[in-house]
Design a protein around this motif. Structure first.
Motif, PDB file in Angstrom:
ATOM      1  N   CYS A  44       2.432   7.210   4.732  1.00  0.00           N
ATOM      2  CA  CYS A  44       1.399   8.238   4.578  1.00  0.00           C
ATOM      3  C   CYS A  44       0.458   8.233   5.778  1.00  0.00           C
ATOM      4  CB  CYS A  44       0.638   8.026   3.269  1.00  0.00           C
ATOM      5  SG  CYS A  44       1.675   8.269   1.807  1.00  0.00           S
ATOM      6  N   ASN A  77       6.450  11.026   7.755  1.00  0.00           N
ATOM      7  CA  ASN A  77       6.002  11.445   6.425  1.00  0.00           C
ATOM      8  C   ASN A  77       7.141  12.197   5.772  1.00  0.00           C
ATOM      9  OD1 ASN A  77       4.930  13.304   4.398  1.00  0.00           O
ATOM     10  ND2 ASN A  77       2.936  12.573   5.032  1.00  0.00           N
ATOM     11  N   VAL A  80       4.834  14.631   1.900  1.00  0.00           N
ATOM     12  CA  VAL A  80       3.655  14.686   1.033  1.00  0.00           C
ATOM     13  C   VAL A  80       2.426  14.980   1.871  1.00  0.00           C
ATOM     14  CG1 VAL A  80       4.583  13.144  -0.735  1.00  0.00           C
ATOM     15  CG2 VAL A  80       3.235  12.193   1.123  1.00  0.00           C
ATOM     16  N   ARG A  89       0.362  11.223  -4.370  1.00  0.00           N
ATOM     17  CA  ARG A  89       1.369  10.985  -3.324  1.00  0.00           C
ATOM     18  C   ARG A  89       2.481  10.078  -3.853  1.00  0.00           C
ATOM     19  NH1 ARG A  89      -3.151   9.598  -0.025  1.00  0.00           N
ATOM     20  NH2 ARG A  89      -2.313   7.491   0.181  1.00  0.00           N
TER      21      ARG A  89
END
Length: 114
Positions: A44, A77, A80, A89
């Protein structure tokens, strides 16, 4: 085997509309399996972005988004929105890719950084 294929399949589409797990409409759909790209893990807090060149058919390009040190893992990524809360997420990634995200960003935000 099906879960492995679905988890490593790249969704080749453009999402139109608002952000959110259930919003927006996909256009120009399709999918592809890319041997080298499937080795790149999710984060993330990615250090590369991925793009697809529709005019090139099957071309996938990774571009660095920050300096990557020698020996540092390349992470992207998996689709998300990194501004979503950690629980959202993680839920989206678990349902779509069958894993609980334990990247540094998620662990820090969930207060479970070891």
């Amino acid at each position: 085997l099906v879960a492995t294929v679905k988890s490593n399949l790249f969704n080749l589409c453009h999402i139109d509309g608002a952000h959110g797990p259930a919003q927006g409409a996909a256009t120009k759909g399709g999918g592809g399996m890319y041997a080298v790209a499937s080795l790149i893990n999710h984060s993330c807090a990615p250090n590369v972005s991925v793009s697809y060149a529709p005019t090139e058919g099957t071309l996938v390009t990774y571009t660095t988004t920050k300096d990557i040190r020698t020996g540092e893992e390349i992470v992207s990524n998996y689709g998300v929105d990194i501004t979503w809360p950690v629980d959202v997420r993680r839920d989206v990634l678990f349902r779509s890719h069958h894993f609980l995200c334990r990247c540094t960003k998620c662990e820090t935000e969930s207060g479970m950084l070891y």
